[in-house]
Design a protein around this motif. Sequence first.
Motif, PDB file in Angstrom:
ATOM      1  N   SER A  67       3.409  -6.449  -0.325  1.00 57.52           N
ATOM      2  CA  SER A  67       3.409  -5.000  -0.564  1.00 57.52           C
ATOM      3  C   SER A  67       3.834  -4.228   0.674  1.00 57.52           C
ATOM      4  CB  SER A  67       2.016  -4.562  -0.982  1.00 57.52           C
ATOM      5  OG  SER A  67       1.135  -4.726   0.108  1.00 57.52           O
ATOM      6  N   GLU A  69       5.080  -1.956   3.196  1.00 57.53           N
ATOM      7  CA  GLU A  69       5.984  -0.808   3.174  1.00 57.53           C
ATOM      8  C   GLU A  69       6.940  -0.910   4.360  1.00 57.53           C
ATOM      9  OE1 GLU A  69       3.823   2.421   1.548  1.00 57.53           O
ATOM     10  OE2 GLU A  69       4.905   3.895   2.750  1.00 57.53           O
ATOM     11  N   ARG A  90       8.340  -4.210  -8.256  1.00 58.95           N
ATOM     12  CA  ARG A  90       7.588  -2.993  -8.511  1.00 58.95           C
ATOM     13  C   ARG A  90       7.106  -2.287  -7.242  1.00 58.95           C
ATOM     14  NH1 ARG A  90       2.440  -1.236  -8.973  1.00 58.95           N
ATOM     15  NH2 ARG A  90       1.651  -3.154  -8.091  1.00 58.95           N
ATOM     16  N   ASN A  95       7.107   1.954  -3.108  1.00 60.27           N
ATOM     17  CA  ASN A  95       7.084   2.303  -1.686  1.00 60.27           C
ATOM     18  C   ASN A  95       8.284   3.167  -1.317  1.00 60.27           C
ATOM     19  OD1 ASN A  95       4.713   0.926  -1.202  1.00 60.27           O
ATOM     20  ND2 ASN A  95       5.710  -0.923  -0.458  1.00 60.27           N
TER      21      ASN A  95
ATOM     22  N   VAL B  35      -3.162  -5.021   8.374  1.00 59.10           N
ATOM     23  CA  VAL B  35      -1.711  -4.868   8.513  1.00 59.10           C
ATOM     24  C   VAL B  35      -1.193  -3.583   7.856  1.00 59.10           C
ATOM     25  CG1 VAL B  35       0.545  -5.841   7.887  1.00 59.10           C
ATOM     26  CG2 VAL B  35      -1.226  -7.320   8.805  1.00 59.10           C
ATOM     27  N   THR B  36      -1.619  -3.318   6.647  1.00 61.06           N
ATOM     28  CA  THR B  36      -1.002  -2.220   5.897  1.00 61.06           C
ATOM     29  C   THR B  36      -1.843  -0.945   5.852  1.00 61.06           C
ATOM     30  OG1 THR B  36      -1.892  -3.247   3.926  1.00 61.06           O
ATOM     31  CG2 THR B  36       0.424  -3.678   4.423  1.00 61.06           C
ATOM     32  N   PRO B 120      -3.532  -1.969  -0.394  1.00 64.74           N
ATOM     33  CA  PRO B 120      -2.146  -2.189   0.022  1.00 64.74           C
ATOM     34  C   PRO B 120      -1.916  -3.653   0.365  1.00 64.74           C
ATOM     35  CG  PRO B 120      -3.351  -1.025   1.731  1.00 64.74           C
ATOM     36  CD  PRO B 120      -4.289  -1.165   0.579  1.00 64.74           C
ATOM     37  N   ASP B 121      -1.943  -4.470  -0.640  1.00 57.70           N
ATOM     38  CA  ASP B 121      -1.682  -5.906  -0.505  1.00 57.70           C
ATOM     39  C   ASP B 121      -1.308  -6.419  -1.881  1.00 57.70           C
ATOM     40  OD1 ASP B 121      -2.355  -8.371   1.503  1.00 57.70           O
ATOM     41  OD2 ASP B 121      -2.556  -8.903  -0.606  1.00 57.70           O
ATOM     42  N   SER B 122      -0.238  -7.180  -1.950  1.00 55.07           N
ATOM     43  CA  SER B 122       0.289  -7.539  -3.273  1.00 55.07           C
ATOM     44  C   SER B 122      -0.649  -8.436  -4.076  1.00 55.07           C
ATOM     45  CB  SER B 122       1.662  -8.180  -3.133  1.00 55.07           C
ATOM     46  OG  SER B 122       1.571  -9.367  -2.389  1.00 55.07           O
ATOM     47  N   THR B 135      -4.393  -3.652  -8.679  1.00 54.78           N
ATOM     48  CA  THR B 135      -2.984  -3.833  -8.360  1.00 54.78           C
ATOM     49  C   THR B 135      -2.681  -3.526  -6.902  1.00 54.78           C
ATOM     50  OG1 THR B 135      -0.740  -3.329  -9.160  1.00 54.78           O
ATOM     51  CG2 THR B 135      -2.254  -1.483  -9.010  1.00 54.78           C
ATOM     52  N   GLY B 136      -1.629  -4.142  -6.407  1.00 54.64           N
ATOM     53  CA  GLY B 136      -1.191  -3.935  -5.033  1.00 54.64           C
ATOM     54  C   GLY B 136      -0.382  -2.659  -4.920  1.00 54.64           C
ATOM     55  N   ILE B 137      -0.545  -1.972  -3.797  1.00 53.16           N
ATOM     56  CA  ILE B 137       0.153  -0.704  -3.563  1.00 53.16           C
ATOM     57  C   ILE B 137       0.760  -0.743  -2.164  1.00 53.16           C
ATOM     58  CG2 ILE B 137      -1.318   0.609  -5.143  1.00 53.16           C
ATOM     59  CD1 ILE B 137      -2.948   1.523  -2.689  1.00 53.16           C
ATOM     60  N   GLY B 138       1.440   0.320  -1.768  1.00 52.38           N
ATOM     61  CA  GLY B 138       1.992   0.412  -0.419  1.00 52.38           C
ATOM     62  C   GLY B 138       1.084   1.222   0.487  1.00 52.38           C
ATOM     63  N   SER B 139       1.534   1.398   1.728  1.00 55.41           N
ATOM     64  CA  SER B 139       0.707   2.130   2.703  1.00 55.41           C
ATOM     65  C   SER B 139       0.656   3.624   2.386  1.00 55.41           C
ATOM     66  CB  SER B 139       1.251   1.915   4.113  1.00 55.41           C
ATOM     67  OG  SER B 139       1.142   0.560   4.465  1.00 55.41           O
ATOM     68  N   ILE B 217       1.394 -11.672  -9.325  1.00 56.10           N
ATOM     69  CA  ILE B 217       2.472 -11.016  -8.570  1.00 56.10           C
ATOM     70  C   ILE B 217       3.644 -11.971  -8.337  1.00 56.10           C
ATOM     71  CG2 ILE B 217       1.315 -11.536  -6.363  1.00 56.10           C
ATOM     72  CD1 ILE B 217       3.551  -8.488  -6.940  1.00 56.10           C
ATOM     73  N   LYS B 222       2.518  -6.536 -12.425  1.00 57.57           N
ATOM     74  CA  LYS B 222       1.824  -5.422 -11.795  1.00 57.57           C
ATOM     75  C   LYS B 222       0.353  -5.790 -11.632  1.00 57.57           C
ATOM     76  CE  LYS B 222       1.358  -0.465 -12.554  1.00 57.57           C
ATOM     77  NZ  LYS B 222       2.377   0.507 -12.975  1.00 57.57           N
ATOM     78  N   ARG B 381       2.800 -18.384  -1.730  1.00 55.96           N
ATOM     79  CA  ARG B 381       4.218 -18.062  -1.502  1.00 55.96           C
ATOM     80  C   ARG B 381       4.893 -19.131  -0.670  1.00 55.96           C
ATOM     81  NH1 ARG B 381       3.389 -11.768  -0.917  1.00 55.96           N
ATOM     82  NH2 ARG B 381       3.533 -11.412  -3.164  1.00 55.96           N
TER      83      ARG B 381
END
Lengths: 165, 418
Positions: A67, A69, A90, A95, B35-36, B120-122, B135-139, B217, B222, B381
């Motif tokens: 995720s 950014e 997604r 982002n 991190v995020t 903020p983590d996938s 769900t994962g989001i951004g910063s 993910i 999502k 991963r």
Amino acid sequence: MLMKGRAHVYPRAHINTDEIIPARYLTSDDEAELATHAMEDIDAGFVKSVCAGDFVVSSQDFGCGSSREHAVWALRGAGVQAVIADSFARIFFRNAINNGYAAIELPGASEKISSGDELEVDLEKGYIRNVTTSETYAFTPFPPFVVEMLRCGGLLRKIAGAKKG
Amino acid sequence: MTITEKILAAHSGRETVRPGEIVEADIDIFMGHDVTTPPAISMLEEQGIDTVFDRERIVLVPDHFVPNKDIKSAELAKRLREFAHKHAIPHYFEVGRNGVCHAILPEKGFVLPGTTIVCPDSHTCTHGAFGAFSTGIGSTDAAAVLATGKLWFKVPESMLFVVSGTLPEGVYSKDIILSIIADIGVDGALYRAMEFSGPAISALSMEARMTVTNMAIEAGGKSGIIAADEKTDDYLRGRARKAYTPVASDEDAVYVSEHMYDVSALEPLVAVPHLPSNGRPARELAGVRIDQVVIGSCTNGRIEDLRIAADLLEGNVVAPTVRALVIPASTEVWTDAMKEGLFEIFTDAGAAVSLPTCGPCLGGHMGILAKGERCVATTNRNFVGRMGHPESEVYLASPATAAASAIAGSIADPRDYL
Ligand code: SF4
């Protein structure tokens, strides 16, 4: 809002955020510093060849994986004006939009556009003109919610604006 | 409506929602790591936003680069810690009480059926194992949630995965999810909610269910979600921070697609570089030489995973050419493993036991690969450079397959060691 620049095409699908900005650089969140490693694990020469205002063009599922950014910041910091791809993962898409940064979905983008092509992009009207080949491609314009976010310069500015009234 | 639609409707003050609609939903729990979340904190400062939505609903867990791996990561962790102190956030898990954030959150009773959880983590999709929308989001999203307690979502279409049959011996929930991702591909669930059900899912423990939803993910999902049942209640007894109301999909819920699987003949799988969808039978890869094994992460670093690995390693030794690293996912897992005597089994076998951390999973520290090295890992991963040098390789597998490979010195089928 008309954007002009040159295309850098990465025709592979599933280019992930570990390739766009490897985790070993995530100890920093400084855009200028991240920019020096943009796309490093897929194209070590990218940062040298990219000019301010250029576009990255790719295939399906661009930006999949983490995720971070930082992937958007690294590209923006390196001068990439927008990313054009067949489709986006997604969170990368989210982002980008949240940063007021355009991620343009154009099916077949990586086949239609070649590296070095000069592009003109009109976000509001929803078209990309390939100056090099004289072709024009239409893309689905962004929904109003997203356009507003791009106009405000991102989600946080929008929220801060609302808080201040 | 599906379980996902119901949760999103309930959290955005609506009777119903339809896939494709954009809603603004209330967030029950925000979690952040080292991190995020620091970038989100800087964004809030830049915008002059000085308050958080609800300090009780914020959980902060340094996990990626801690214990601090270098000066820069120390600065990141410090920004997270100072934010926690400044806002007197009670749920801050310092090193020594921490672990991988996705292990901490359910363990400490923050993950409840019917709730909304973002981070903020996938791999935030993990928490769907409890029937939560997660769900994962951004910063930037993170900054928005910290400020307002709300976030915009496009209501996802749902895909239904019905898994039946009985898992054969030596085959685990990791193999189920690797086989589903191999079937639908790394973007097979792009933008969609993956809902898992069926007898083979019900039969899984909560730990094993989290392995399944954790990797949603990796198919582009999502979220991943499993409706709560008695096992969920049992797990939450004594842990849940609040009363909760489970939500389930309606009989007439609409799915964009339905996928049926029978796991009775499933084999141990290994996802070869460089995509999680490259699952192949471990047997076919027998003999591929390896340099390292990692047993840990938010996918497979829970106590049950360590027990499985210990079962195989007991009385065996790690091949002389292999470094085997066991990384309990949380302090609780670490303590339980120690009390159960698992550390003795690991160290007798020649495996190293580390502190809880994300560590090598994302190529952070504590087990980075050199050029040309190969690792079998229980992580999620296997992208280019994920665990170190861009020319190193990661093979994803269950704890049993990882342990068997450690003993063999090359990829091995765990059924040969049972
Ligand atoms: S263990 Fe790995 S996948 Fe999980 S949160 Fe940490 S870095 Fe991410």
